[in-house]
Write an enzyme that holds these catalytic residues in place. Structure first.
Site, mmCIF file in Angstrom:
data_model
loop_
_atom_site.group_PDB
_atom_site.id
_atom_site.type_symbol
_atom_site.label_atom_id
_atom_site.label_comp_id
_atom_site.label_asym_id
_atom_site.label_seq_id
_atom_site.Cartn_x
_atom_site.Cartn_y
_atom_site.Cartn_z
ATOM 1 N N HIS A 50 2.787 -11.756 14.250
ATOM 2 C CA HIS A 50 3.850 -12.371 15.060
ATOM 3 C C HIS A 50 3.545 -13.834 15.371
ATOM 4 O O HIS A 50 4.438 -14.586 15.784
ATOM 5 C CB HIS A 50 4.011 -11.588 16.362
ATOM 6 C CG HIS A 50 5.418 -11.581 16.888
ATOM 7 N ND1 HIS A 50 6.380 -12.465 16.466
ATOM 8 C CD2 HIS A 50 6.036 -10.791 17.808
ATOM 9 C CE1 HIS A 50 7.502 -12.245 17.099
ATOM 10 N NE2 HIS A 50 7.330 -11.218 17.919
ATOM 11 N N THR A 67 0.840 -1.187 0.000
ATOM 12 C CA THR A 67 0.000 0.000 0.000
ATOM 13 C C THR A 67 0.877 1.240 0.000
ATOM 14 O O THR A 67 1.887 1.289 0.696
ATOM 15 C CB THR A 67 -0.952 0.018 1.220
ATOM 16 O OG1 THR A 67 -1.751 1.210 1.192
ATOM 17 C CG2 THR A 67 -0.198 -0.047 2.529
#
Length: 527
Positions: free
Chosen positions: A498, A446
């Protein structure tokens, strides 16, 4: 021999579509590749064109019908339409009776709603068939009132769903007899929205009263003429909302008609703002006033379904993923020099401009090959490793952000990347992207820099596990070989899940992109 007209092949995620509008009637002649019918799915409207020249002889799926992939919708032959003459005679008698009924009270406008209920054949106007992922929609706008004359395929109402606005069109010439779902009400798939009567509503008597209407031949609803400009209903509404000067808006519709897209462009460009005492000032006074007037005005409007869905998905992504973001900065000197050196040659050779996104896509593709965890996705308790790189590129449109996907970017040339992104951007703004083009993707890029963003934290697009954020290029003093130099710098951000990606891999992934961009020769040498 008759030629079959078939629905397009739908992508795997789309089970069915709805016949939105027939642009030809049985008996009409058609040319090869001429638009005949539109099929509406959950995200896009698919156009079906004539496979051969001839005459439309049979319609086997009426408007509003649910159809499957490659289902036969009708037939094209050389002869006249079978069984069509009786329909035409019935339609003619309905029109004659409607005209006679209207002639008796051409000067009495208040009786128009009553005529609607006394016209010809009645139809239920239904909401389109929603896909499985969409439970309901909202009636956004009624473009026609009860008793108001409409033509076949004119837009009656807009239904707003999570991702798209679906148009409900008139099944025939006539008028609305009754509206059963008011604006703002929630409706389910194929719910009855109104009752429609064929042949009702004024036609002959309305031409003198509404000269602007007689000039309108498009299916844009009740157009309005302002000076020498003709506005479609949706365009007229946006002009009032943004208080624009219509004389400064160029219409791209038939006969110079101003469409909604023209107004959206004018709003974005800021080219139609009113000057004090402008000619269009009297019309602007008709715009709705804020809910609270005075020195501190406020206006309360309901959140659109699209915005509600975006909000829900963003919060869900943050609540579901263990999301962290790592930052770095890249010196864009080498890329900018390379671009400046070859931009003219590149344009002549490939007929497209050399931008920055091609370098970033190629650098990300190479980094994804080196760090397969970043290219993986999470499916429940499983990890899915992808042996290819499909990179989604976020594109801003007037209705919101869409993410079309570049497939197999590792094998794409920079020219192919640039051409495809330009095409994506144009078709996204026109609402012409296909469903399959916005599905899948193993990674997303983006670019907030085009809007001036210096640094941001992008949000992951599940089930992907990472997203790269580009930002504004800004000159800053940097220490280079013991000396201070002014360099064009860009901050990069990688947000990652994560649960899947360790911090070490995320940092090294971003550093790899940085190194490839600061020394573009690495992309060619694969080092």
């Amino acid at each position: 021999m008759a030629t079959e007209i078939k629905a397009p092949t739908f992508p795997e995620s789309v089970a069915e579509g709805t016949v939105a509008a027939w642009h030809k009637k049985p008996g009409d002649s058609v040319e090869r590749d001429e638009l005949i019918v539109e099929i509406e799915t959950d995200k896009v409207v698919l156009e079906v064109v004539a496979p051969e020249a001839g005459t439309l002889t049979d319609v086997m799926a009426d408007e509003g019908d649910t159809v499957q992939s490659e289902q036969v919708l009708g037939k094209i032959g050389e002869g006249e339409a079978s069984g069509d003459s009786s329909k035409k005679e019935a339609k003619s008698s309905d029109d004659d009776s409607a005209e006679k009924s209207e002639a008796k009270s051409s000067d009495d406008k208040k009786e128009a709603p009553k005529k609607a209920s006394g016209g010809g054949k009645q139809h239920d106007v239904k909401a389109p068939s929603f896909p499985e992922s969409i439970q309901e929609g909202t009636v956004a706008t009624w473009h026609k009132k009860v008793g108001e004359a409409v033509k076949r395929d004119e837009v009656l109402a807009d239904i707003e769903t999570d991702k798209v606005v679906l148009e409900v069109v008139a099944p025939a010439d006539g008028a609305l007899a009754e509206i059963k779902a008011e604006e703002g009400s929630q409706v389910e798939s194929e719910a009855v929205l109104a009752t429609f009567t064929e042949g009702a509503g004024g036609e002959s008597g309305g031409d003198d009263a509404k000269p602007a209407k007689s000039e309108s031949s498009e299916d844009e609803g009740a157009d309005e003429k302002l000076g020498d400009k003709i506005l479609a209903p949706a365009a007229r509404k946006m002009v009032a909302e943004h208080d624009l000067d219509v004389t400064k808006i160029n219409g791209t519709g038939k006969g110079g008609r101003i469409l909604k897209e023209d107004v959206q462009k004018a709003v974005k460009d800021g080219s139609a703002k009113k000057s004090s005492g402008g000619a269009a000032a009297p019309k602007a006074a008709a715009a709705p006033a804020p809910a609270v007037e005075g020195e501190r005005p406020e206006k309360r409007v309901p959140m659109s379904r699209l915005r509600q869905t975006i909000a829900k998905r963003l919060v869900q992504a943050q609540q579901t993923a263990a999301m962290l973001t790592t930052y770095n900065e890249v010196d864009m000197t080498a890329v900018m020099e390379l671009r400046a050196q070859y931009k003219d040659t590149f344009l002549k050779a490939h007929d497209t401009k050399l931008g920055f996104m091609g370098f970033f896509v190629k650098a990300a593709s190479e980094a994804l090959k080196r760090f397969p965890d970043v290219n993986a996705s999470i499916d429940g308790t499983d990890i899915v490793y992808h042996g290819y790189q499909d990179i989604g590129v976020a594109v801003s449109t007037p209705r919101g952000l869409v993410v079309p996907v570049l497939r197999d970017t590792d094998s794409m040339k920079i020219a192919d990347v640039e051409k495809t992104i330009v095409d994506f951007g144009k078709r996204a703004r026109d609402g012409k992207l296909g469903i399959d083009e916005m599905q899948g993707g193993t990674f997303t890029i983006t670019n907030g820099g085009i809007f001036g963003s210096l640094m941001s934290t992008p949000i992951i697009n599940p089930p992907q596990t990472a997203i790269l954020g580009m930002h504004k290029i800004q000159e800053r003093p940097m220490a280079v070989n013991g000396k201070v130099e002014i360099r064009p710098m860009m901050y990069l951000a990688v947000s990652y899940d994560h649960r899947m990606i360790d911090g070490k891999d995320a940092v090294q992934f971003l550093v790899t992109i940085k190194e490839l961009l600061e020394d573009p020769a690495r992309l060619l040498l694969d080092v």
